[in-house]
Design a protein around this motif. Structure first.
Motif, PDB file in Angstrom:
ATOM      1  N   ASN A  42     -51.254  28.810  56.734  1.00 59.13           N
ATOM      2  CA  ASN A  42     -52.010  28.610  57.967  1.00 59.13           C
ATOM      3  C   ASN A  42     -53.303  29.410  58.049  1.00 59.13           C
ATOM      4  OD1 ASN A  42     -49.415  27.386  58.790  1.00 59.13           O
ATOM      5  ND2 ASN A  42     -50.505  27.226  60.726  1.00 59.13           N
ATOM      6  N   ASP A  82     -54.343  23.700  53.528  1.00 66.62           N
ATOM      7  CA  ASP A  82     -55.014  23.314  54.764  1.00 66.62           C
ATOM      8  C   ASP A  82     -54.019  23.063  55.893  1.00 66.62           C
ATOM      9  OD1 ASP A  82     -57.495  23.446  53.475  1.00 66.62           O
ATOM     10  OD2 ASP A  82     -57.229  21.420  52.677  1.00 66.62           O
ATOM     11  N   LEU A  83     -53.499  24.137  56.463  1.00 62.31           N
ATOM     12  CA  LEU A  83     -52.614  24.058  57.621  1.00 62.31           C
ATOM     13  C   LEU A  83     -53.201  24.925  58.727  1.00 62.31           C
ATOM     14  CD1 LEU A  83     -49.123  24.462  55.894  1.00 62.31           C
ATOM     15  CD2 LEU A  83     -50.255  22.325  56.546  1.00 62.31           C
ATOM     16  N   SER A  84     -53.405  24.345  59.892  1.00 60.01           N
ATOM     17  CA  SER A  84     -54.024  25.084  60.989  1.00 60.01           C
ATOM     18  C   SER A  84     -53.202  25.033  62.265  1.00 60.01           C
ATOM     19  CB  SER A  84     -55.423  24.520  61.272  1.00 60.01           C
ATOM     20  OG  SER A  84     -55.323  23.191  61.790  1.00 60.01           O
ATOM     21  N   TRP A  88     -45.220  24.788  63.147  1.00 60.74           N
ATOM     22  CA  TRP A  88     -44.732  23.635  62.384  1.00 60.74           C
ATOM     23  C   TRP A  88     -43.392  23.956  61.751  1.00 60.74           C
ATOM     24  CZ3 TRP A  88     -43.940  25.104  57.427  1.00 60.74           C
ATOM     25  CH2 TRP A  88     -44.814  26.015  56.822  1.00 60.74           C
ATOM     26  N   VAL A 312     -45.412  19.099  63.764  1.00 64.61           N
ATOM     27  CA  VAL A 312     -46.666  19.868  63.757  1.00 64.61           C
ATOM     28  C   VAL A 312     -47.187  19.917  65.187  1.00 64.61           C
ATOM     29  CG1 VAL A 312     -49.068  19.878  62.977  1.00 64.61           C
ATOM     30  CG2 VAL A 312     -47.240  19.277  61.370  1.00 64.61           C
ATOM     31  N   PRO A 315     -52.851  21.567  65.870  1.00 64.23           N
ATOM     32  CA  PRO A 315     -53.747  22.061  64.814  1.00 64.23           C
ATOM     33  C   PRO A 315     -55.106  22.443  65.400  1.00 64.23           C
ATOM     34  CG  PRO A 315     -52.776  19.943  64.223  1.00 64.23           C
ATOM     35  CD  PRO A 315     -52.495  20.162  65.675  1.00 64.23           C
ATOM     36  N   SER A 317     -57.758  22.750  63.319  1.00 63.74           N
ATOM     37  CA  SER A 317     -58.724  22.227  62.366  1.00 63.74           C
ATOM     38  C   SER A 317     -59.616  21.165  63.006  1.00 63.74           C
ATOM     39  CB  SER A 317     -57.992  21.620  61.162  1.00 63.74           C
ATOM     40  OG  SER A 317     -58.883  20.917  60.334  1.00 63.74           O
ATOM     41  N   GLU A 326     -51.927  17.070  58.290  1.00 59.79           N
ATOM     42  CA  GLU A 326     -51.128  18.261  58.025  1.00 59.79           C
ATOM     43  C   GLU A 326     -49.643  17.908  57.905  1.00 59.79           C
ATOM     44  OE1 GLU A 326     -52.100  21.687  60.426  1.00 59.79           O
ATOM     45  OE2 GLU A 326     -54.269  21.307  60.240  1.00 59.79           O
ATOM     46  N   ARG A 329     -49.161  16.528  54.410  1.00 61.20           N
ATOM     47  CA  ARG A 329     -49.148  17.606  53.406  1.00 61.20           C
ATOM     48  C   ARG A 329     -47.803  18.326  53.395  1.00 61.20           C
ATOM     49  NH1 ARG A 329     -54.674  19.115  55.960  1.00 61.20           N
ATOM     50  NH2 ARG A 329     -56.071  17.724  54.817  1.00 61.20           N
TER      51      ARG A 329
END
Length: 439
Positions: A42, A82-84, A88, A312, A315, A317, A326, A329
């Motif tokens: 993250n 790329d986890l924001s 999750w 999730v 986010p 992002s 996300e 992914r």
């Protein structure tokens, strides 16, 4: 030695290992593994609020620790870069094992993902062929700016039509009509809260049945995943959440045949809309978006006999459709990491799950006594959320699975009914998961 005995001995040995390991040493090991797996996880946002220092430990003590939790084994891939999301979780839908998480019990606004709880609570109570002629009172209280499917006053709709409106268009108008059929919004909110507590979704506080932003309305990635797992055991729930498009009744004009119009699911991983590719094996379940909650999503997918659930929440992002990307992914990671990570916790069974003579749970029931089976991999559910539980499961072809149910209390292994209790329940996902091409 029979195969069953060998399996039992292997599972018993694996389950006893944590109980003979000192707790501080285990905590240190888990922390090291979590840090190693989170190097690429993250992204931090200086403006974002911090998670609580202490969170619920329902499902295991590691789930109550802020930050990313993952126990990487040999050959396990690191988590995606790329986890924001603020929160999750990645879980095995059948065994209930939580493969990895990030602030799993952070109580956040759920948006329309709360409709999963609405559906799981009300679906068993209603006949899909029943028809409702909508009154003005039915539509009172629908929040300003709500997502709508197009339900009109003085028009008639079947319960089936209304559920399509809930799942595909996230229609708050359809939610309020169904709530009226259940005795009203206030009664429905209470029923949802009771059902959340039955499922041990104890981070969840219900204020509205549709997930519309209201003060105090919260859930968590853990709870939403628990709720989705319960809902997916219901045949109608699986059908509705996996439907890509359907015809919805339009206005009935005097002397003319009633026309319909097409509605399409707003789940981008299911439809492939708005620059998001359809995810191979996706079969639902629910997305949401409000000003306060941001974007939220819970998805279920099957690949090579493994069924995963990912939630999730919010986010940060700026990537377009970040909540879906996300999720994809994390699903990719989960399918690759399955069998190579030590679970950081579990999705607990409902409080009313049947118990055997030794006090362990024989089946992880959906709570409303439903169709052809229940999720396998049952285990004793902690009533107070303290202490991790342990279980193991092996997936068979399709989405069926065989779980070996164990109960561990105070480090003591209890064999259910005097032996290893085998749970074998069918949990079929819709045909859609077999139609989509591989990524």
């Amino acid at each position: 030695m029979s195969a069953l005995k060998k399996t039992a001995l292997t599972v018993i040995a694996a389950a006893l290992l944590p109980s003979i390991t000192a707790a501080p040493a285990l905590a240190a090991t888990s922390g090291t593994r979590a840090a190693a797996g989170a190097n690429h996880a993250n992204k931090t946002d200086a403006k974002a609020p911090n998670p609580p220092a202490q969170m619920s430990t329902v499902g295991g003590s590691q789930l109550g620790i802020p930050g990313t939790q993952v126990n990487l084994g040999a050959g396990a891939p690191v988590l995606p870069k790329d986890l924001s999301a603020r929160s999750w979780i990645v879980a095995d839908a059948e065994s209930g094992a939580v493969l990895a998480s990030h602030n799993a019990h952070w109580r956040l606004a759920p948006a329309s993902t709360l409709k999963m709880l609405f559906a799981d609570t009300l679906l068993p109570r209603m006949n899909k062929d029943d028809v409702r002629t909508v009154t003005r009172a039915d539509l009172m209280g629908v929040g300003e700016g709500s997502s709508l499917v197009g339900v009109k006053e003085n028009q008639s709709y079947s319960v089936h039509d209304l559920w399509l409106g809930v799942f595909l268009r996230s229609g708050n108008d359809a939610v309020h009509v169904l709530s009226s059929m259940n005795g009203g919004v206030e009664q429905t909110v209470q029923d949802m809260q009771d059902h959340a507590e039955e499922l041990q979704a104890l981070d969840t506080h219900v204020v509205t049945p549709d997930g519309y932003d209201e003060t105090g309305q919260v859930s968590s990635a853990y709870d939403l995943t628990l709720i989705a797992r319960s809902g997916l055991q219901k045949k109608d729930f699986r059908e509705y959440c996996s439907t890509v498009r359907a015809q919805f009744p339009g206005e009935q004009k005097p002397g003319k045949k009633r026309e319909t119009f097409e509605i399409q699911n707003t789940n981008r991983l299911l439809t492939g809309a708005s620059g998001v590719s359809p995810y191979q094996g996706i079969a639902g379940v629910k997305n949401g978006n409000t000003t306060h909650a941001g974007s939220t999503f819970t998805g279920v997918a099957e690949r090579n006999g493994k069924v995963l659930l990912v939630t999730v929440m919010n986010p940060s992002s700026k990537e377009p459709q970040a909540v879906y990307k996300e999720t994809a992914r994390l699903l990719d990671w989960g399918f690759t990491a399955a069998g190579k990570v030590e679970p950081v916790g579990e999705l607990v069974a409902p409080r009313s799950a049947n118990t055997g003579p030794s006090g362990g749970s024989e089946a992880s029931s959906g709570g409303d006594g439903e169709d052809e089976g229940t999720v396998s991999g049952a285990k004793e559910s902690p009533k107070n959320g303290s202490g991790p539980q342990h279980a193991s499961a092996a997936a068979h072809e399709g989405s069926s699975g065989v779980g070996i149910a164990l109960s561990i209390t105070g480090g003591v292994l209890v064999l259910l009914a005097g032996g290893v209790f085998l749970v074998n329940r069918r949990w079929p996902l819709p045909e859609l998961v077999r139609r989509l091409p591989r990524r």
